[in-house]
Write a protein that holds these residues in place. Structure first.
Motif, PDB file in Angstrom:
ATOM      1  N   LEU A 123       0.831  -1.190   0.000  1.00 53.59           N
ATOM      2  CA  LEU A 123       0.000   0.000   0.000  1.00 53.59           C
ATOM      3  C   LEU A 123       0.875   1.253   0.000  1.00 53.59           C
ATOM      4  O   LEU A 123       2.008   1.243   0.472  1.00 53.59           O
ATOM      5  N   GLU A 124       0.335   2.328  -0.514  1.00 56.13           N
ATOM      6  CA  GLU A 124       1.095   3.585  -0.609  1.00 56.13           C
ATOM      7  C   GLU A 124       1.596   4.044   0.760  1.00 56.13           C
ATOM      8  O   GLU A 124       2.696   4.593   0.880  1.00 56.13           O
ATOM      9  N   GLN A 125       0.805   3.777   1.798  1.00 54.68           N
ATOM     10  CA  GLN A 125       1.182   4.207   3.143  1.00 54.68           C
ATOM     11  C   GLN A 125       2.404   3.472   3.659  1.00 54.68           C
ATOM     12  O   GLN A 125       3.001   3.870   4.668  1.00 54.68           O
ATOM     13  N   ALA A 126       2.814   2.386   3.000  1.00 51.38           N
ATOM     14  CA  ALA A 126       3.949   1.588   3.477  1.00 51.38           C
ATOM     15  C   ALA A 126       5.237   2.393   3.515  1.00 51.38           C
ATOM     16  O   ALA A 126       6.119   2.117   4.334  1.00 51.38           O
ATOM     17  N   ASP A 128       5.691   5.138   4.723  1.00 57.88           N
ATOM     18  CA  ASP A 128       5.773   5.814   6.026  1.00 57.88           C
ATOM     19  C   ASP A 128       5.970   4.835   7.175  1.00 57.88           C
ATOM     20  O   ASP A 128       6.010   5.255   8.340  1.00 57.88           O
ATOM     21  N   TYR A 129       6.111   3.554   6.862  1.00 59.56           N
ATOM     22  CA  TYR A 129       6.321   2.549   7.907  1.00 59.56           C
ATOM     23  C   TYR A 129       7.782   2.637   8.358  1.00 59.56           C
ATOM     24  O   TYR A 129       8.678   2.030   7.772  1.00 59.56           O
ATOM     25  N   LEU A 207       0.051  -3.654   5.815  1.00 58.07           N
ATOM     26  CA  LEU A 207       0.692  -2.853   4.767  1.00 58.07           C
ATOM     27  C   LEU A 207       1.373  -3.712   3.723  1.00 58.07           C
ATOM     28  O   LEU A 207       1.333  -3.407   2.523  1.00 58.07           O
ATOM     29  N   THR A 218      -8.973  -1.139   4.988  1.00 55.58           N
ATOM     30  CA  THR A 218      -8.056  -0.077   4.583  1.00 55.58           C
ATOM     31  C   THR A 218      -7.282   0.415   5.801  1.00 55.58           C
ATOM     32  O   THR A 218      -7.841   0.632   6.866  1.00 55.58           O
ATOM     33  N   VAL A 219      -5.976   0.574   5.626  1.00 56.16           N
ATOM     34  CA  VAL A 219      -5.133   1.086   6.694  1.00 56.16           C
ATOM     35  C   VAL A 219      -5.357   2.572   6.850  1.00 56.16           C
ATOM     36  O   VAL A 219      -5.320   3.311   5.873  1.00 56.16           O
ATOM     37  N   LYS A 220      -5.620   3.011   8.040  1.00 56.19           N
ATOM     38  CA  LYS A 220      -5.856   4.431   8.306  1.00 56.19           C
ATOM     39  C   LYS A 220      -4.539   5.186   8.322  1.00 56.19           C
ATOM     40  O   LYS A 220      -3.528   4.682   8.733  1.00 56.19           O
TER      41      LYS A 220
END
Length: 220
Positions: A123-126, A128-129, A207, A218-220
């Motif tokens: 996911l795109e948010q990954a 920021d992990y 993620l 969906t990951v918040k």
């Protein structure tokens, strides 16, 4: 000398560079960080020493990878990717390959190859992990961390003490990565050991998932 399709077509020209057998698998291996020649030879059984050398020279000539000397005595050489331009190609292949069905019996399995696919299709948010995560999967050891722009994955022990360490066998790892079991179930059964925040482990497997995995919220 590498063969050419000799066609004024962008697809053909791309295949002139990346379409030979083993070439994209070399790129896949280098997606796991810099590697020595011997490491690549071991990771790609069947390629042969002369063919590997030829493929590396070909990719270096076209700017896909470069050879650099490690600091310290002997200044051993390693190969590394010159950039990330080839990653969308590998991601698309991983997504497409997931539609081919179960892996045939007898095929070699490595958690590291799964992690490459998970990183490429995350996911795109990954990005920021930023939890430095170390994975111990049977005899394999690798680490992963996002920096806000991309996710870095490398083989071996994490460069500093990880905030999260996940330990399991290969079967459990892929069951988690495919959504066939969740972190809480794996912890309860004893198949997964977590050092660090269990919430970070839950976020990791939300993620980063294998292409074609069971859907999650969906990951918040």
């Amino acid at each position: 000398m590498a063969r050419s399709y000799e066609q004024a077509c962008l697809v053909a020209r791309a295949l002139d560079v990346l379409g030979e057998r083993w070439t994209l698998l070399i790129v896949r291996e280098l997606a796991l960080g810099p590697r020595r020649y011997g490491d690549l030879l071991e990771a790609l059984p069947g390629i042969g020493t002369s063919l590997l050398a030829a493929r590396l020279k070909h990719l270096e000539r076209h700017g896909v990878l470069r050879r650099v000397a490690l600091p310290g005595p002997g200044r051993a050489a390693v190969y590394e990717l010159s950039g990330q331009d080839e990653m969308p190609i590998l991601a698309a292949l991983a997504e497409w390959g997931a539609r081919l069905g179960p892996t045939p019996v007898g095929h070699r399995v490595r958690a590291a190859w799964g992690v490459v696919a998970m990183r490429l299709t995350a996911l795109e948010q990954a990005a920021d992990y930023d939890t430095l995560t170390e994975l111990v999967v049977d005899e394999e050891l690798l680490w992963l961390q996002g920096d806000g722009e991309q996710v870095r994955v490398e083989l071996g022990r994490a460069p500093v003490k990880p905030a999260l360490r996940l330990t399991c066998d290969t079967r459990t790892f892929f069951a988690l990565a495919r959504g066939n079991v969740d972190v809480d179930e794996a912890l309860a059964s004893g198949d997964l050991a977590v050092v660090g925040d269990p919430d970070a482990a839950r976020l990791f497997f939300r993620l980063f998932r294998m292409p074609g995995a069971h859907p999650v919220d969906t990951v918040k």
